[in-house]
Design an enzyme around this catalytic site. Structure first.
Site, PDB file in Angstrom:
ATOM      1  CB  THR A  79      -0.734   0.239   0.920  1.00  0.00           C
ATOM      2  OG1 THR A  79      -1.575  -1.411   1.243  1.00  0.00           O
ATOM      3  CG2 THR A  79      -1.825   1.223   0.914  1.00  0.00           C
ATOM      4  N   GLY A 118       2.922  -2.743   8.654  1.00  0.00           N
ATOM      5  CA  GLY A 118       3.311  -3.403  10.061  1.00  0.00           C
ATOM      6  C   GLY A 118       4.978  -3.622  10.204  1.00  0.00           C
ATOM      7  CD  GLU A 362      -3.953  -9.054   3.050  1.00  0.00           C
ATOM      8  OE1 GLU A 362      -3.508  -8.734   4.193  1.00  0.00           O
ATOM      9  OE2 GLU A 362      -3.463  -9.114   2.282  1.00  0.00           O
TER      10      GLU A 362
HETATM   11  C1  LIG Z   1       1.227 -15.148  12.771  1.00  0.00           C
HETATM   12  C2  LIG Z   1       0.694 -16.246  11.351  1.00  0.00           C
HETATM   13  C3  LIG Z   1      -0.439 -15.587  11.136  1.00  0.00           C
HETATM   14  C4  LIG Z   1      -1.172 -15.201   9.905  1.00  0.00           C
HETATM   15  C5  LIG Z   1      -2.357 -14.113  10.454  1.00  0.00           C
HETATM   16  C6  LIG Z   1      -2.292 -13.340   9.187  1.00  0.00           C
HETATM   17  C7  LIG Z   1      -3.086 -12.309  10.109  1.00  0.00           C
HETATM   18  C8  LIG Z   1      -3.273 -11.023   9.536  1.00  0.00           C
HETATM   19  C9  LIG Z   1      -1.463 -10.531   9.088  1.00  0.00           C
HETATM   20  C10 LIG Z   1      -1.506  -9.398   9.371  1.00  0.00           C
HETATM   21  C11 LIG Z   1      -1.756  -8.537   9.666  1.00  0.00           C
HETATM   22  C12 LIG Z   1      -2.162  -6.938   8.995  1.00  0.00           C
HETATM   23  C13 LIG Z   1      -2.615  -7.104   7.310  1.00  0.00           C
HETATM   24  C14 LIG Z   1      -2.181  -6.244   6.478  1.00  0.00           C
HETATM   25  C15 LIG Z   1      -1.303  -6.280   5.791  1.00  0.00           C
HETATM   26  C16 LIG Z   1      -2.109  -5.459   4.154  1.00  0.00           C
HETATM   27  O1  LIG Z   1      -3.478  -4.484   3.806  1.00  0.00           O
HETATM   28  S1  LIG Z   1      -1.399  -6.292   3.048  1.00  0.00           S
HETATM   29  C17 LIG Z   1      -2.315  -4.689   1.125  1.00  0.00           C
HETATM   30  C18 LIG Z   1      -3.479  -5.884   0.858  1.00  0.00           C
HETATM   31  N1  LIG Z   1      -3.808  -4.603  -0.130  1.00  0.00           N
HETATM   32  C19 LIG Z   1      -5.447  -5.126  -0.942  1.00  0.00           C
HETATM   33  O2  LIG Z   1      -5.689  -6.349  -0.218  1.00  0.00           O
HETATM   34  C20 LIG Z   1      -5.526  -4.869  -2.341  1.00  0.00           C
HETATM   35  C21 LIG Z   1      -6.587  -5.191  -2.625  1.00  0.00           C
HETATM   36  N2  LIG Z   1      -7.321  -4.666  -3.553  1.00  0.00           N
HETATM   37  C22 LIG Z   1      -6.867  -5.764  -4.903  1.00  0.00           C
HETATM   38  O3  LIG Z   1      -6.775  -7.360  -4.265  1.00  0.00           O
HETATM   39  C23 LIG Z   1      -6.930  -6.069  -6.098  1.00  0.00           C
HETATM   40  O4  LIG Z   1      -6.693  -4.569  -6.777  1.00  0.00           O
HETATM   41  C24 LIG Z   1      -8.596  -5.996  -6.860  1.00  0.00           C
HETATM   42  C25 LIG Z   1      -8.610  -7.240  -6.944  1.00  0.00           C
HETATM   43  C26 LIG Z   1      -9.641  -5.172  -5.684  1.00  0.00           C
HETATM   44  C27 LIG Z   1      -8.479  -5.621  -8.336  1.00  0.00           C
HETATM   45  O5  LIG Z   1      -7.816  -5.730  -8.728  1.00  0.00           O
HETATM   46  P1  LIG Z   1      -7.143  -5.424 -10.481  1.00  0.00           P
HETATM   47  O6  LIG Z   1      -5.959  -5.394 -10.834  1.00  0.00           O
HETATM   48  O7  LIG Z   1      -8.062  -4.484 -10.886  1.00  0.00           O
HETATM   49  O8  LIG Z   1      -8.330  -6.342 -11.044  1.00  0.00           O
HETATM   50  P2  LIG Z   1      -9.414  -6.999 -11.663  1.00  0.00           P
HETATM   51  O9  LIG Z   1      -9.304  -5.801 -13.176  1.00  0.00           O
HETATM   52  O10 LIG Z   1     -10.517  -6.392 -10.435  1.00  0.00           O
HETATM   53  O11 LIG Z   1      -9.321  -8.544 -11.568  1.00  0.00           O
HETATM   54  C28 LIG Z   1      -9.029  -8.898 -12.575  1.00  0.00           C
HETATM   55  C29 LIG Z   1      -8.819 -10.412 -12.578  1.00  0.00           C
HETATM   56  O12 LIG Z   1      -7.977 -10.748 -11.626  1.00  0.00           O
HETATM   57  C30 LIG Z   1      -8.470 -11.797 -10.613  1.00  0.00           C
HETATM   58  N3  LIG Z   1      -7.814 -11.521  -8.882  1.00  0.00           N
HETATM   59  C31 LIG Z   1      -8.209 -10.510  -8.647  1.00  0.00           C
HETATM   60  N4  LIG Z   1      -7.412 -10.831  -7.759  1.00  0.00           N
HETATM   61  C32 LIG Z   1      -6.988 -11.491  -7.599  1.00  0.00           C
HETATM   62  C33 LIG Z   1      -6.814 -12.722  -6.295  1.00  0.00           C
HETATM   63  N5  LIG Z   1      -6.266 -12.040  -4.938  1.00  0.00           N
HETATM   64  N6  LIG Z   1      -6.571 -14.145  -6.955  1.00  0.00           N
HETATM   65  C34 LIG Z   1      -6.813 -14.493  -8.097  1.00  0.00           C
HETATM   66  N7  LIG Z   1      -7.491 -13.809  -8.738  1.00  0.00           N
HETATM   67  C35 LIG Z   1      -7.485 -12.397  -8.420  1.00  0.00           C
HETATM   68  C36 LIG Z   1     -10.379 -11.341 -10.397  1.00  0.00           C
HETATM   69  O13 LIG Z   1     -11.112 -11.678 -10.592  1.00  0.00           O
HETATM   70  C37 LIG Z   1     -10.489 -10.815 -11.968  1.00  0.00           C
HETATM   71  O14 LIG Z   1     -10.599 -12.249 -13.236  1.00  0.00           O
HETATM   72  P3  LIG Z   1     -11.338 -11.781 -13.748  1.00  0.00           P
HETATM   73  O15 LIG Z   1     -11.133 -11.261 -15.032  1.00  0.00           O
HETATM   74  O16 LIG Z   1     -11.389 -13.919 -14.434  1.00  0.00           O
HETATM   75  O17 LIG Z   1     -13.121 -11.998 -13.379  1.00  0.00           O
HETATM   76  C1  LIG Z   2      -4.160  -1.389  10.867  1.00  0.00           C
HETATM   77  C2  LIG Z   2      -3.994  -1.608   9.481  1.00  0.00           C
HETATM   78  C3  LIG Z   2      -2.202  -2.421   8.344  1.00  0.00           C
HETATM   79  C4  LIG Z   2      -2.595  -2.175   7.761  1.00  0.00           C
HETATM   80  N1  LIG Z   2      -1.461  -2.972   6.971  1.00  0.00           N
HETATM   81  C5  LIG Z   2      -0.413  -3.334   5.725  1.00  0.00           C
HETATM   82  C6  LIG Z   2       0.583  -3.694   6.001  1.00  0.00           C
HETATM   83  O1  LIG Z   2       0.883  -4.408   6.509  1.00  0.00           O
HETATM   84  N2  LIG Z   2       0.496  -3.511   4.347  1.00  0.00           N
HETATM   85  C7  LIG Z   2       0.068  -3.209   3.158  1.00  0.00           C
HETATM   86  O2  LIG Z   2       0.627  -3.027   2.077  1.00  0.00           O
HETATM   87  N3  LIG Z   2      -0.764  -2.107   3.557  1.00  0.00           N
HETATM   88  C8  LIG Z   2      -1.295  -2.839   4.555  1.00  0.00           C
HETATM   89  N4  LIG Z   2      -2.653  -2.039   5.376  1.00  0.00           N
HETATM   90  C9  LIG Z   2      -3.218  -0.737   4.357  1.00  0.00           C
HETATM   91  C10 LIG Z   2      -4.453  -1.434   3.115  1.00  0.00           C
HETATM   92  O3  LIG Z   2      -4.223  -2.743   3.171  1.00  0.00           O
HETATM   93  C11 LIG Z   2      -5.161  -0.405   2.653  1.00  0.00           C
HETATM   94  O4  LIG Z   2      -5.838   0.631   3.702  1.00  0.00           O
HETATM   95  C12 LIG Z   2      -6.794  -1.068   2.466  1.00  0.00           C
HETATM   96  O5  LIG Z   2      -6.410  -2.422   1.263  1.00  0.00           O
HETATM   97  C13 LIG Z   2      -7.468  -0.782   1.457  1.00  0.00           C
HETATM   98  O6  LIG Z   2      -7.169   0.567   0.496  1.00  0.00           O
HETATM   99  P1  LIG Z   2      -7.028   2.393   0.943  1.00  0.00           P
HETATM  100  O7  LIG Z   2      -6.207   2.246   1.761  1.00  0.00           O
HETATM  101  O8  LIG Z   2      -6.517   2.376  -0.187  1.00  0.00           O
HETATM  102  O9  LIG Z   2      -9.007   2.309   0.081  1.00  0.00           O
HETATM  103  P2  LIG Z   2      -9.628   2.937  -0.282  1.00  0.00           P
HETATM  104  O10 LIG Z   2     -10.119   1.944  -1.588  1.00  0.00           O
HETATM  105  O11 LIG Z   2      -8.954   4.425  -0.899  1.00  0.00           O
HETATM  106  O12 LIG Z   2     -11.307   3.566   0.030  1.00  0.00           O
HETATM  107  C14 LIG Z   2     -11.989   4.539   0.740  1.00  0.00           C
HETATM  108  C15 LIG Z   2     -13.267   4.075  -0.563  1.00  0.00           C
HETATM  109  O13 LIG Z   2     -12.839   4.167  -1.378  1.00  0.00           O
HETATM  110  C16 LIG Z   2     -14.008   2.894  -2.026  1.00  0.00           C
HETATM  111  N5  LIG Z   2     -13.741   2.314  -2.941  1.00  0.00           N
HETATM  112  C17 LIG Z   2     -12.309   1.836  -3.321  1.00  0.00           C
HETATM  113  N6  LIG Z   2     -12.158   1.530  -4.581  1.00  0.00           N
HETATM  114  C18 LIG Z   2     -13.042   0.961  -4.888  1.00  0.00           C
HETATM  115  C19 LIG Z   2     -13.799   0.263  -6.263  1.00  0.00           C
HETATM  116  N7  LIG Z   2     -13.244  -0.171  -7.124  1.00  0.00           N
HETATM  117  N8  LIG Z   2     -15.550   0.527  -6.006  1.00  0.00           N
HETATM  118  C20 LIG Z   2     -15.651   1.281  -5.202  1.00  0.00           C
HETATM  119  N9  LIG Z   2     -15.598   1.663  -4.033  1.00  0.00           N
HETATM  120  C21 LIG Z   2     -13.891   1.457  -4.122  1.00  0.00           C
HETATM  121  C22 LIG Z   2     -13.651   2.390  -0.595  1.00  0.00           C
HETATM  122  O14 LIG Z   2     -14.874   0.926  -0.622  1.00  0.00           O
HETATM  123  C23 LIG Z   2     -13.348   3.035   0.731  1.00  0.00           C
HETATM  124  O15 LIG Z   2     -15.019   3.103   0.674  1.00  0.00           O
HETATM  125  C24 LIG Z   2      -3.019  -1.759   6.402  1.00  0.00           C
HETATM  126  C25 LIG Z   2      -4.379  -0.656   6.713  1.00  0.00           C
HETATM  127  C26 LIG Z   2      -4.785  -0.969   8.060  1.00  0.00           C
HETATM  128  C27 LIG Z   2      -5.912   0.372   8.129  1.00  0.00           C
END
Ligand SMILES: CCCCCCCC/C=C\CCCCCC(=O)SCCNC(=O)CCNC(=O)[C@H](O)C(C)(C)COP(=O)(O)OP(=O)(O)OC[C@H]1O[C@@H](n2cnc3c(N)ncnc32)[C@H](O)[C@@H]1OP(=O)(O)O
Ligand SMILES: Cc1cc2nc3c(=O)[nH]c(=O)nc-3n(C[C@H](O)[C@H](O)[C@H](O)COP(=O)(O)OP(=O)(O)OC[C@H]3O[C@@H](n4cnc5c(N)ncnc54)[C@H](O)[C@@H]3O)c2cc1C
Length: 596
Positions: A79, A118, A362
């Site tokens: 992110t 994190g 996530e």
């Molecule tokens: C101690 C060990 C225990 C572990 C416990 C774990 C506890 C928690 C661990 C840590 C704590 C903190 C963690 C926090 C860390 C983070 O937040 S990391 C950052 C996370 N960020 C996200 O999740 C971002 C979310 N966004 C996305 O996933 C993608 O951008 C999207 C899916 C929303 C859109 O991506 P885009 O490239 O625009 O794809 P689309 O055009 O929508 O779709 C294209 C096709 O790809 C397929 N697809 C998309 N994502 C996936 C996937 N992950 N896997 C498989 N396929 C995927 C999608 O379905 C489309 O397919 P079709 O074209 O066939 O429809």
């Molecule tokens: C406690 C915490 C720990 C985290 N740890 C990590 C980490 O370790 N590593 C890391 O990489 N990231 C980490 N993150 C970041 C996290 O993965 C992002 O905040 C999360 O993926 C949401 O993305 P964003 O913040 O850009 O929100 P945005 O996507 O900007 O969301 C803002 C608003 O826009 C809306 N929106 C966005 N896209 C669309 C769409 N296509 N259609 C409709 N609505 C939409 C959302 O629903 C939301 O209401 C952490 C976040 C938190 C809060």
């Protein structure tokens, strides 16, 4: 504070390492050390899984032992300030320089700074960085790189690295989430994690994986893990709230009777017993999802990615709904404890702040449900073309002839009712998209105009999956249990179905033959069931078997000494060290004397 947290984190990690236990256990034991989160969670939660999921065997041989032995401490920096959801829009670049066989990492502008990872703020010395890969002038999209950011001896940031902590948050305040910027920072070619794509020495890009989204594999893993985490989090909260409700006596419904336990109020049972059921529902569903996940991994090891789309759809909606339900129900547990539920010493605020974060990280709730909806609409269209449906969508067939499902208030009948709601809502979305297109919209606009309905359809699909899995798994797992245990667990799964049927009467009226009389019967059955569960309520939360050290709650300790513990904690507050605060002499007294 930070020093204490790091010490506790290392005691936890090294202690478990000595026992040779796996990371999920680490996650569980870390709860005994932290009310919020360990600064090492990302190391084991994402850094290690990404090395396993995105590195070649040779790269794993180099990095995995260092990570598992904590010779390097990592995090996952995807992110950025400007992008979290839209991964394809990430701005950090990694440009290959064939003359030196290096990638040059750049943070083009402020919005490109990595933000949130994190452990990045002060703890990690390595991280996984998602950056747009450029080679020979072509951008190949976001790819994972392993990057050392601090000197392993001095812990000083390396030249070209700008890193720090992002500041206080609603929760997660022991996770030292950080920011990270690169100024022409060079890393060896070999630091591109090359399982799914490679860059040869001369800069040629070689795509290895058949599926373009395997780079997103770690996120799928964590989403699957989070469903289990939520079950655990909710079980802790409802243990606290039910035990407190058994101790707390309040009001006098009958003039000549003593104050009753608040747990005897039907409204209190309505607040809390769904929390017990939901913890069970999510635990059983998370185990089912984990088995699905490992099955897909096995297929992919054989080169078959056909089942990945369904896994992505399932992990997306189950992560979204489990985190949303858990956040709402932990807050409901807090409401059920009155003022004392608002005390930090109750541990309900910390549990809530952790859970509500998972609704966002996530993968944001809305965004992930729209991912599931994308799969549902595609499946409906494939059904129209006569193609086979995946197992979790078999229920769509029943909607093919468009006939309304006849309402049946047995548990199995209610599960079928939720199938009908999901099928009906998906069909309504397809109809809406087609109507907009027929009125001249392009597909993207027609999709956008239907997204509110699409989110609802994905939630309905997820609810139908949870209801079916919860019911089936309860029947399977209690087959050999005593009649008493079987009856109580059957009551909990029935309560879940009745609760959600009453929450979704509008949908059931629309997509089944449910009548007003049926709703009255559902309400009566639900209330009667609350009374049946009451005698076992404390036993049911005791069965979650949390030690007091893990609950860390003045309200939820096993011995029920709530008021004594609240006072003990109050007296520890720094403000109580002196009878008169020095602020009185500095400010209040001069003010009273008109001298301010
Ligand atoms: C101690 C060990 C225990 C572990 C416990 C774990 C506890 C928690 C661990 C840590 C704590 C903190 C963690 C926090 C860390 C983070 O937040 S990391 C950052 C996370 N960020 C996200 O999740 C971002 C979310 N966004 C996305 O996933 C993608 O951008 C999207 C899916 C929303 C859109 O991506 P885009 O490239 O625009 O794809 P689309 O055009 O929508 O779709 C294209 C096709 O790809 C397929 N697809 C998309 N994502 C996936 C996937 N992950 N896997 C498989 N396929 C995927 C999608 O379905 C489309 O397919 P079709 O074209 O066939 O429809
Ligand atoms: C406690 C915490 C720990 C985290 N740890 C990590 C980490 O370790 N590593 C890391 O990489 N990231 C980490 N993150 C970041 C996290 O993965 C992002 O905040 C999360 O993926 C949401 O993305 P964003 O913040 O850009 O929100 P945005 O996507 O900007 O969301 C803002 C608003 O826009 C809306 N929106 C966005 N896209 C669309 C769409 N296509 N259609 C409709 N609505 C939409 C959302 O629903 C939301 O209401 C952490 C976040 C938190 C809060």
């Amino acid at each position: 504070m930070y020093g204490q947290i790091v010490r506790d984190g290392l005691v936890n990690v090294t202690g478990i390492e000595d026992l040779g236990l796996t990371s999920p256990v680490l996650q569980r034991t870390s709860d005994a050390f932290f009310k919020e989160i360990s600064p090492f969670l990302l190391h084991f939660g994402m850094f290690v899984p990404t090395i396993i999921g995105q590195c070649t065997p040779e790269q794993q041989a180099k990095w995995l032992p260092l990570a598992m032995d904590l010779k390097i401490i990592g995090t996952y920096a995807q992110t950025e300030l400007g992008h979290g959801t839209f991964i394809r829009g990430l701005e950090t670049t990694a440009t290959y320089d064939a003359s030196t066989e290096q990638f040059i990492l750049k943070t083009p502008k402020l919005s490109s700074y990595k933000w949130w990872a994190g452990g990045l703020g002060k703890t990690a010395n390595h991280c996984i960085v998602l950056a747009q890969l450029y080679t020979k002038g072509v951008c190949h999209g976001p790819h994972p790189f392993i990057v050392q950011i601090r000197d392993t001896e001095t812990h000083m940031p390396l030249p070209g690295i700008k890193v720090g902590e992002i500041g206080p948050k609603l929760g997660f305040n022991t996770a030292d989430n950080g920011f990270l910027g690169f100024e022409d920072f060079r890393i060896p070619r070999e630091n591109l994690m090359m399982k799914n794509a490679q860059v040869t020495k001369d800069g040629t890009y070689v795509k290895v994986a058949r599926h373009g989204k395997l780079t997103y594999g770690t996120m799928v893993f964590v989403r699957v893990m989070l469903v289990s985490d939520m079950a655990y989090c909710l079980a802790k909260a409802v243990t606290i709230a039910v035990r407190y409700s058994a101790v707390r006596r309040q009001s006098q419904p009958k003039p000549d009777q003593p104050e009753p336990q608040v747990l005897d109020y039907l409204t209190q049972q309505h607040k809390l017993f769904i929390c017990i059921s939901t913890a069970h529902a999510m635990k059983l569903t998370s185990t089912w999802l984990w088995n699905t996940f490992t099955g897909v991994l096995a297929d992919m090891r054989d080169g078959n990615t056909d089942t990945l789309p369904e896994l992505h759809a399932l992990s997306s909606c189950l992560k979204a709904i489990s985190t949303s339900d858990t956040s709402a129900l932990i807050e409901q547990c807090r409401f059920a404890c009155g003022g004392h539920g608002y005390m930090y010493s109750s541990n309900l605020p910390a549990l809530y702040s952790f859970a509500t974060a998972t609704r966002t990280y996530e993968g944001d709730y809305t965004v992930l449900l729209l991912q599931t909806a994308r799969f549902l609409v595609k499946s409906w269209e494939q059904m129209d073309e006569g193609k086979p449906l995946t197992p979790t969508l078999a229920y769509l067939e029943q909607s093919r002839n468009g006939s309304q499902v006849s309402w049946d208030d047995s548990p199995e009948g209610i599960v079928r009712g939720f199938d009908a709601v999901a099928a009906g809502r998906i069909g309504a979305c397809v109809k809406s998209i087609r109507k907009h297109i027929n009125n001249g919209m392009d597909y993207e606009d027609a999709w956008q105009m239907t997204t509110v309905q699409l989110v609802g359809a994905a939630e309905a699909h997820c609810r139908a999956v949870i209801c079916r899995v919860y019911r089936d798994e309860t029947a399977r797992l209690t087959a050999g249990c005593s009649p008493g245990v079987k009856a109580v667990l059957d009551q909990l799964s029935t309560l879940y179905l009745l609760y959600w049927a009453l929450e979704r009467t509008g949908d059931l009226l629309r997509f089944s033959s449910l009548s007003e009389r049926d709703i009255e019967n559902l309400q009566a059955r639900y209330e009667a069931l609350l009374l049946k569960i009451r005698p076992n309520a404390v036993g049911l939360v005791d069965a979650f078997d949390f030690r007091d050290e893990v609950l860390m709650s003045t309200l939820g300790s096993y011995d029920g000494r709530v008021y004594e513990r609240l006072m003990e904690e109050a007296l520890k507050t720094p403000l109580n060290r002196e009878p008169v605060s020095d602020s009185f002499h500095k400010y209040i007294k001069p003010m009273m004397q008109g001298k301010l």
